[in-house]
Structure formats: structure tokens, C-alpha cells
Design a protein around this motif. Sequence first.
Motif, mmCIF file in Angstrom:
data_model
loop_
_atom_site.group_PDB
_atom_site.id
_atom_site.type_symbol
_atom_site.label_atom_id
_atom_site.label_comp_id
_atom_site.label_asym_id
_atom_site.label_seq_id
_atom_site.Cartn_x
_atom_site.Cartn_y
_atom_site.Cartn_z
ATOM 1 N N VAL A 126 9.576 7.609 15.366
ATOM 2 C CA VAL A 126 11.036 7.491 15.374
ATOM 3 C C VAL A 126 11.536 6.831 14.094
ATOM 4 N N SER A 127 10.875 5.763 13.657
ATOM 5 C CA SER A 127 11.350 5.062 12.470
ATOM 6 C C SER A 127 11.087 5.871 11.200
ATOM 7 N N THR A 128 9.962 6.620 11.140
ATOM 8 C CA THR A 128 9.710 7.469 9.982
ATOM 9 C C THR A 128 10.772 8.563 9.881
ATOM 10 N N GLU A 129 11.105 9.180 10.996
ATOM 11 C CA GLU A 129 12.155 10.208 10.996
ATOM 12 C C GLU A 129 13.463 9.625 10.470
ATOM 13 N N PHE A 130 13.797 8.419 10.903
ATOM 14 C CA PHE A 130 15.038 7.773 10.469
ATOM 15 C C PHE A 130 15.004 7.482 8.961
ATOM 16 N N HIS A 131 13.885 6.956 8.486
ATOM 17 C CA HIS A 131 13.793 6.542 7.080
ATOM 18 C C HIS A 131 13.619 7.714 6.106
ATOM 19 N N THR A 132 13.353 8.910 6.621
ATOM 20 C CA THR A 132 13.164 10.058 5.730
ATOM 21 C C THR A 132 14.300 11.063 5.819
ATOM 22 N N ARG A 133 15.369 10.707 6.435
ATOM 23 C CA ARG A 133 16.512 11.633 6.511
ATOM 24 C C ARG A 133 17.119 11.855 5.133
ATOM 25 N N ALA B 142 2.092 3.919 4.951
ATOM 26 C CA ALA B 142 1.615 4.047 3.570
ATOM 27 C C ALA B 142 1.387 5.501 3.171
ATOM 28 N N LYS B 143 1.288 6.402 4.141
ATOM 29 C CA LYS B 143 1.161 7.824 3.821
ATOM 30 C C LYS B 143 2.441 8.391 3.225
ATOM 31 N N ARG B 144 3.578 7.774 3.549
ATOM 32 C CA ARG B 144 4.874 8.319 3.150
ATOM 33 C C ARG B 144 5.659 7.415 2.195
ATOM 34 N N PHE B 145 5.355 6.108 2.237
ATOM 35 C CA PHE B 145 6.183 5.143 1.520
ATOM 36 C C PHE B 145 5.330 4.175 0.694
ATOM 37 N N ARG B 146 5.945 3.606 -0.299
ATOM 38 C CA ARG B 146 5.409 2.397 -0.922
ATOM 39 C C ARG B 146 5.752 1.259 0.033
ATOM 40 N N ALA C 55 0.851 -1.187 0.000
ATOM 41 C CA ALA C 55 0.000 0.000 0.000
ATOM 42 C C ALA C 55 0.886 1.237 0.000
ATOM 43 N N GLY C 56 0.353 2.334 -0.534
ATOM 44 C CA GLY C 56 1.065 3.604 -0.506
ATOM 45 C C GLY C 56 1.952 3.821 -1.712
ATOM 46 N N GLU C 57 2.460 5.039 -1.798
ATOM 47 C CA GLU C 57 3.351 5.431 -2.876
ATOM 48 C C GLU C 57 4.553 6.162 -2.287
ATOM 49 N N GLY C 58 5.620 6.215 -3.077
ATOM 50 C CA GLY C 58 6.820 6.894 -2.618
ATOM 51 C C GLY C 58 7.994 5.939 -2.610
ATOM 52 N N ASP C 59 9.024 6.284 -1.839
ATOM 53 C CA ASP C 59 10.188 5.409 -1.725
ATOM 54 C C ASP C 59 9.777 4.095 -1.078
ATOM 55 N N LEU D 242 12.388 -8.371 -4.302
ATOM 56 C CA LEU D 242 12.755 -7.031 -4.783
ATOM 57 C C LEU D 242 12.945 -7.040 -6.300
ATOM 58 N N ASP D 243 13.604 -8.084 -6.799
ATOM 59 C CA ASP D 243 13.789 -8.191 -8.245
ATOM 60 C C ASP D 243 12.435 -8.255 -8.949
ATOM 61 N N HIS D 244 11.523 -9.059 -8.409
ATOM 62 C CA HIS D 244 10.192 -9.204 -9.002
ATOM 63 C C HIS D 244 9.453 -7.865 -9.033
ATOM 64 N N LEU D 245 9.640 -7.068 -7.980
ATOM 65 C CA LEU D 245 8.969 -5.772 -7.873
ATOM 66 C C LEU D 245 9.755 -4.654 -8.550
ATOM 67 N N GLN D 246 10.873 -5.014 -9.165
ATOM 68 C CA GLN D 246 11.742 -4.056 -9.866
ATOM 69 C C GLN D 246 12.207 -2.929 -8.937
ATOM 70 N N ILE D 247 12.604 -3.339 -7.736
ATOM 71 C CA ILE D 247 13.135 -2.417 -6.734
ATOM 72 C C ILE D 247 14.626 -2.714 -6.559
ATOM 73 N N GLU D 248 15.461 -1.754 -6.877
ATOM 74 C CA GLU D 248 16.902 -1.966 -6.759
ATOM 75 C C GLU D 248 17.347 -1.942 -5.304
ATOM 76 N N SER D 249 16.824 -0.975 -4.539
ATOM 77 C CA SER D 249 17.165 -0.885 -3.120
ATOM 78 C C SER D 249 15.998 -0.274 -2.369
ATOM 79 N N ALA D 250 15.932 -0.561 -1.079
ATOM 80 C CA ALA D 250 14.805 -0.110 -0.266
ATOM 81 C C ALA D 250 15.263 0.133 1.159
ATOM 82 N N ALA D 251 14.456 0.894 1.874
ATOM 83 C CA ALA D 251 14.601 0.977 3.326
ATOM 84 C C ALA D 251 13.896 -0.232 3.928
ATOM 85 N N PHE D 252 14.404 -0.716 5.048
ATOM 86 C CA PHE D 252 13.842 -1.898 5.688
ATOM 87 C C PHE D 252 13.592 -1.640 7.170
#
Length: 284
Positions: A277-284, A56-60, A26-30, A93-103
Motif C-alpha cells: 500500500v505504501s509503495t503504491e502511494f509513494h510511486t504515484r 530498497a528495490k524501488r527507492f534510495r 540502501a537502494g537507489e532511486g527517489d 537532508l541538507d547533508h545528503l543533498q536531498i531537496e525533498s523526499a517521500a516520508f
Amino acid sequence: MTTEYTYEGTRKTAEIGGVVVSWHEAGEGDPLVLLHGSGPGVSAWSNFRHNLPVFAKRFRTIMPDMPGFGASGLPELDEFYATLAARRIALLLDHLQIESAAFTGNSMGGAVVAELAALHPERVKQMALIGSGGLSVGVFGTDPSEGFLRLFEFLDDPTRERMIGWIKTMVYDHRLITDELVDERMRNALADGVIARMKAIFGAMFNPTLRKGVPPLWTRAGTIKTPTLLLWGRDDRMLPYDHAHLANRLLPEVELHSFSRCGHWVQVERKSDFERVSTEFHTR
């Protein structure tokens, strides 16, 4: 207004690497991938569904059922489970055509994320690890922990009483242990084949033959340069808080955030704080 997401409305499946993989999206973005922990009746949905609307408000936001859990099939367990699961997440990730992601990884999911960062550092932009296995080693507590003892007791004799005993080690505030929660976990844990798969997965995690040639993850921590946020409940009885300190000392790019009056399920007991806390970290 918070969007309402449903299990079926967010669920996707595909055959990847010869095995059916199920995930929620759900969601769109990084891209942000959330990996659940282990335990009877666990899945991506049971672990993170209440956090999904916020992320989902900030990320795919992608929440896979890891191999052998939830609705994902279990491939042949021919290697150490965390390594196998990390390779399978890379295939997703390959199937979703995502080279890299936050986890973000919870417990065993944290160990899988860290294994992926060790194997393929280019796939993991940053990782937030909640009460993570793999990189952590107990300094003061007994091994196995109380949480693992209650977990193995349930797998040997899967009664409702033993399920409640295990859940009590997951949370600090036992008011969170509702009949609805226990019913859901029992229903999921007693579904066809679930207990057998859980036993096989833990067997692959502790099998000395499969672990041969795979140095413990914590001994490789110094080589993992992925920016890392450790999130830990101070009252964790599954992977107690003292486990956090070796990882915090060894990882090159790391910070540690602890939560008082909180057990192993940080994403449940300290939901809004965890999300903030985790959103702040993942959006730096």
C-alpha cells in the motif's frame, strides 16, 4: 532474490549540527525517508529493518535514528521535541543533498514528519503516517492510552516483565512476542544512558514551557497540504484507531487505510500489505 542487508553494512554516521547522527541507507532511486517511533530500545533498525529490502528495490531508502534514539546523539532539548527532531531531519537532508523526499513515519516519527511538512512543506513530497501522533486526537478512549501507561511503567521500573507488558499493547497477535524480540529490546533499552534519554525526550514532549507558542499540530492540520496516507491498525492500543478520524477529516489531501487484526506496529503485523500500500502511494 531479496538482498540481505546488515546493520553495519547499511549504517552511516556524520556530525551534523554539532551532534552525531546515525542512519541506514540502501537502494537507489527517489529518496524515501523512514522515521521510527518512540519506546524503550527503539531505533531505525529495530523499527524498519525487515521492510528495508522491499523499499530498497524501488527507492534510495534512508532510515535515521532520530535525536536521542539508537546511535544518534541527543542535542540540547531547548524546544518541543517533535519540532526539534523535524529541524534535525531537515539538516540531515541538507547533508545528503536531498531537496525533498517521500516520508513514512511511525507513531512519533509520523508526528515529526508532519511537523516537517508544516515547517518546510517543500521538503516533504508526500507522507505515509503509521499510527501517527501529533495530528491525531482521541475521541473515545482514555488519555493516556494503555500503551503509554505500560511504556511509562517500564521507564519507571525497567524489568523484563514490564517490557513484555508494553510490547503486548503494540501488537494484536501475541505470537509475535518472541524471546528474541524481548531480549533485543531489553538489551537496547538497558544500554548506558538510554532510559535517561527517553525520560528527557518525553519530558520535552510534555513540558508546558517548551510547548508554549507551539500550537498543537492537529490545530494546524488544515494548512498542511502535503499528500498524506494514514495507515492504522484497527486494534491499536497505543494510539487507538479513533485517533485517525480527526486527521482524516482535517487534512486537505488525505486518505485512510485501516488494517484489521493489527495493532500499533503495522509494518510488522501486516508487513507485506503495508509495503504494498505504501509503495503504491509513494510511486504515484
